[in-house]
Design a protein around this motif. Sequence first.
Motif, PDB file in Angstrom:
ATOM      1  N   LEU A 100       0.982  -1.060  -0.381  1.00  0.00           N
ATOM      2  CA  LEU A 100      -0.104   0.078   0.036  1.00  0.00           C
ATOM      3  C   LEU A 100       1.090   1.132   0.126  1.00  0.00           C
ATOM      4  O   LEU A 100       0.540   2.025  -0.561  1.00  0.00           O
ATOM      5  CB  LEU A 100      -0.919   0.370   1.115  1.00  0.00           C
ATOM      6  CG  LEU A 100      -1.306  -1.043   1.098  1.00  0.00           C
ATOM      7  CD1 LEU A 100      -3.062  -1.333   3.058  1.00  0.00           C
ATOM      8  CD2 LEU A 100      -3.133  -1.236  -0.016  1.00  0.00           C
ATOM      9  N   GLU A 111      -6.455   5.195   5.576  1.00  0.00           N
ATOM     10  CA  GLU A 111      -6.347   4.942   4.639  1.00  0.00           C
ATOM     11  C   GLU A 111      -5.415   3.168   5.005  1.00  0.00           C
ATOM     12  O   GLU A 111      -5.656   1.726   5.179  1.00  0.00           O
ATOM     13  CB  GLU A 111      -6.985   4.787   2.867  1.00  0.00           C
ATOM     14  CG  GLU A 111      -6.942   3.545   2.231  1.00  0.00           C
ATOM     15  CD  GLU A 111      -7.244   4.018   0.796  1.00  0.00           C
ATOM     16  OE1 GLU A 111      -7.795   3.064  -0.096  1.00  0.00           O
ATOM     17  OE2 GLU A 111      -7.441   4.700   0.293  1.00  0.00           O
ATOM     18  N   VAL A 112      -4.612   2.870   4.988  1.00  0.00           N
ATOM     19  CA  VAL A 112      -3.862   2.302   4.768  1.00  0.00           C
ATOM     20  C   VAL A 112      -3.766   1.124   6.293  1.00  0.00           C
ATOM     21  O   VAL A 112      -3.665   0.491   6.982  1.00  0.00           O
ATOM     22  CB  VAL A 112      -1.482   2.490   5.185  1.00  0.00           C
ATOM     23  CG1 VAL A 112      -0.670   1.783   5.853  1.00  0.00           C
ATOM     24  CG2 VAL A 112      -1.496   2.895   3.605  1.00  0.00           C
ATOM     25  N   GLU A 114      -6.169   1.141   8.334  1.00  0.00           N
ATOM     26  CA  GLU A 114      -8.090   0.957   7.504  1.00  0.00           C
ATOM     27  C   GLU A 114      -8.336  -0.477   6.691  1.00  0.00           C
ATOM     28  O   GLU A 114      -8.585  -1.309   7.763  1.00  0.00           O
ATOM     29  CB  GLU A 114      -8.786   1.793   7.582  1.00  0.00           C
ATOM     30  CG  GLU A 114     -10.275   1.288   7.701  1.00  0.00           C
ATOM     31  CD  GLU A 114     -10.985   0.270   6.214  1.00  0.00           C
ATOM     32  OE1 GLU A 114     -11.807  -0.143   6.468  1.00  0.00           O
ATOM     33  OE2 GLU A 114     -10.404   0.556   5.202  1.00  0.00           O
ATOM     34  N   ARG A 115      -7.035  -0.450   6.136  1.00  0.00           N
ATOM     35  CA  ARG A 115      -6.761  -1.591   5.699  1.00  0.00           C
ATOM     36  C   ARG A 115      -6.345  -3.446   5.937  1.00  0.00           C
ATOM     37  O   ARG A 115      -6.761  -4.012   6.031  1.00  0.00           O
ATOM     38  CB  ARG A 115      -6.618  -1.456   3.714  1.00  0.00           C
ATOM     39  CG  ARG A 115      -7.014  -0.755   2.997  1.00  0.00           C
ATOM     40  CD  ARG A 115      -6.064  -0.516   1.653  1.00  0.00           C
ATOM     41  NE  ARG A 115      -7.389   0.294   0.501  1.00  0.00           N
ATOM     42  CZ  ARG A 115      -8.091  -0.903  -0.302  1.00  0.00           C
ATOM     43  NH1 ARG A 115      -7.499  -2.662  -0.208  1.00  0.00           N
ATOM     44  NH2 ARG A 115      -8.984  -0.521  -0.940  1.00  0.00           N
ATOM     45  N   ARG A 118      -8.084  -4.348   8.802  1.00  0.00           N
ATOM     46  CA  ARG A 118      -8.958  -4.885   8.538  1.00  0.00           C
ATOM     47  C   ARG A 118      -8.924  -6.611   8.082  1.00  0.00           C
ATOM     48  O   ARG A 118      -9.790  -7.372   8.024  1.00  0.00           O
ATOM     49  CB  ARG A 118      -9.651  -4.549   7.516  1.00  0.00           C
ATOM     50  CG  ARG A 118     -11.262  -4.908   6.925  1.00  0.00           C
ATOM     51  CD  ARG A 118     -12.195  -4.057   5.979  1.00  0.00           C
ATOM     52  NE  ARG A 118     -11.849  -2.774   5.949  1.00  0.00           N
ATOM     53  CZ  ARG A 118     -11.659  -3.445   4.385  1.00  0.00           C
ATOM     54  NH1 ARG A 118     -11.172  -4.568   3.957  1.00  0.00           N
ATOM     55  NH2 ARG A 118     -11.201  -2.353   3.585  1.00  0.00           N
ATOM     56  N   THR A 119      -7.782  -6.191   7.260  1.00  0.00           N
ATOM     57  CA  THR A 119      -7.806  -7.074   6.399  1.00  0.00           C
ATOM     58  C   THR A 119      -7.396  -8.934   7.740  1.00  0.00           C
ATOM     59  O   THR A 119      -7.299  -9.876   7.728  1.00  0.00           O
ATOM     60  CB  THR A 119      -6.653  -7.462   5.187  1.00  0.00           C
ATOM     61  OG1 THR A 119      -7.467  -6.545   4.702  1.00  0.00           O
ATOM     62  CG2 THR A 119      -6.119  -9.148   4.968  1.00  0.00           C
ATOM     63  N   VAL A 151      -4.629  -7.183   1.111  1.00  0.00           N
ATOM     64  CA  VAL A 151      -4.662  -5.838   1.866  1.00  0.00           C
ATOM     65  C   VAL A 151      -5.025  -4.927   0.540  1.00  0.00           C
ATOM     66  O   VAL A 151      -5.274  -3.883   0.696  1.00  0.00           O
ATOM     67  CB  VAL A 151      -3.660  -5.832   2.470  1.00  0.00           C
ATOM     68  CG1 VAL A 151      -2.359  -5.458   2.092  1.00  0.00           C
ATOM     69  CG2 VAL A 151      -3.868  -4.589   3.665  1.00  0.00           C
ATOM     70  N   ARG A 152      -4.438  -5.335  -0.286  1.00  0.00           N
ATOM     71  CA  ARG A 152      -4.063  -4.278  -1.788  1.00  0.00           C
ATOM     72  C   ARG A 152      -5.465  -4.430  -3.096  1.00  0.00           C
ATOM     73  O   ARG A 152      -5.921  -4.912  -2.980  1.00  0.00           O
ATOM     74  CB  ARG A 152      -3.103  -4.384  -2.533  1.00  0.00           C
ATOM     75  CG  ARG A 152      -2.552  -5.612  -2.845  1.00  0.00           C
ATOM     76  CD  ARG A 152      -1.543  -5.306  -4.128  1.00  0.00           C
ATOM     77  NE  ARG A 152      -2.184  -4.490  -4.967  1.00  0.00           N
ATOM     78  CZ  ARG A 152      -0.897  -4.478  -6.138  1.00  0.00           C
ATOM     79  NH1 ARG A 152       0.113  -4.558  -6.480  1.00  0.00           N
ATOM     80  NH2 ARG A 152      -1.768  -4.088  -7.642  1.00  0.00           N
ATOM     81  N   PRO A 153      -5.579  -2.976  -3.057  1.00  0.00           N
ATOM     82  CA  PRO A 153      -6.932  -4.280  -4.145  1.00  0.00           C
ATOM     83  C   PRO A 153      -5.831  -4.033  -5.640  1.00  0.00           C
ATOM     84  O   PRO A 153      -4.935  -3.526  -5.798  1.00  0.00           O
ATOM     85  CB  PRO A 153      -7.102  -2.234  -4.585  1.00  0.00           C
ATOM     86  CG  PRO A 153      -6.182  -1.419  -4.275  1.00  0.00           C
ATOM     87  CD  PRO A 153      -5.548  -2.155  -2.863  1.00  0.00           C
ATOM     88  N   GLU A 185     -16.077 -10.751  -0.063  1.00  0.00           N
ATOM     89  CA  GLU A 185     -16.116  -9.368   0.188  1.00  0.00           C
ATOM     90  C   GLU A 185     -15.133  -9.117  -0.618  1.00  0.00           C
ATOM     91  O   GLU A 185     -15.256  -7.663  -1.564  1.00  0.00           O
ATOM     92  CB  GLU A 185     -15.140  -9.412   1.332  1.00  0.00           C
ATOM     93  CG  GLU A 185     -15.862  -9.688   2.965  1.00  0.00           C
ATOM     94  CD  GLU A 185     -14.946  -9.977   4.104  1.00  0.00           C
ATOM     95  OE1 GLU A 185     -14.453  -9.014   4.042  1.00  0.00           O
ATOM     96  OE2 GLU A 185     -15.956 -10.189   5.170  1.00  0.00           O
TER      97      GLU A 185
END
Length: 374
Positions: A100, A111-112, A114-115, A118-119, A151-153, A185
């Motif tokens: 990220l 955002e890092v 948060e991602r 969550r992951t 974790v990454r899009p 998800e």
Amino acid sequence: MATIDVRSVRKTFGKLVALDDVSFSVNDGEFFCLLGPSGAGKTTTLKSIAGLVQPDSGEVWLGGRDAGDIEPNHRNLAMCFESYALYPQHNVFDNMASPLRSPVLRLPDAEVRERVGRTAEMLGVGHLLDRGVDQLSNGQRQRVALGRVLVRPANAYLLDEPLSHLDAKLRTSMRAELKRIAHGELNTTTVYVTHDYVEALSLADRIGVIKDGRILQVGTPQQVWDTPETAFVAQAFGKPRISFVSGGLVSDNGTIRFISSDGAITVPVPDLDTTAAAAGESVRIGIRPRDLVLHTGAGAQPEGHERLDGVVYVLEHLGRQTEVTVRIGESLVSVVAPRGDVGGLAVDDKVSLLLDPATVHVFGDSDDGRRLTR
């Protein structure tokens, strides 16, 4: 998300042919499993898609575009390696955050966090974010490596044996969790490499079976189970494995029958593809253990079933079930029976196996022999 098309890819390393005319397609949002033994070419296929290996010939298309001129870091693919490939100098959080923070993404710190949070919770390593890699078990490292990918899009995820280092209990729970993540998800195009047929059957929308660098069959889990295209594909699925018996085909009053090499097993083959096989041809039949019924003399024989007489060769008690290997002439055939059906059976006892001929698979007489039944 993206489609993936592998078109006639060939790759050699010296005299070793790693991939031999490999072709398959993965649909947008599909979970595709590549199943095969060690050395089959699974990882080389993934690396070819990722751009880490340059094919000698053939093409890889991503999202409808030839990826031959796209550098790996611009393909927007996330890959999980079987060897973890974690940064030993970083803790869990920084390992998972690394993609990220890369020059390609450079996401904001909020955002890092948060991602990653969550992951990490999703994979059960949320309490380990401050730990160093050297403080983790192999199973924890495996989950962190998987988390660094998820974790990454990305347009697609490439997962190389991501559960291989987990113990049996955790592997089962993670398999269920990964299925929920992938199909719910994330809903992102995924190519998943495994040697475990249970993972392939339970996770995949479709499965590609690979051996010696060649794709043998692509189909849904039900298709590769019900209609394996080769003997190798048939034995790749199921435990206990399918039993094979070699012999030949004979014509008996208009009916094609299989007779084993020693004459001890004979069964009609009602679904034989007569355009691919004929009487007199050497073949092997495959019988799945769960398609047989152990018959010790009690009860009537079901109509339309064939009876195969033999003696008990091995008994393996597996809790509520027992795997019984029966010697019929020179052939060994396995059957799975409820514990109550084996009673006082012992080695060398006479037994019979009841078989519905419609469940018999017929192949050419080799591991690469093609399917001869419809």
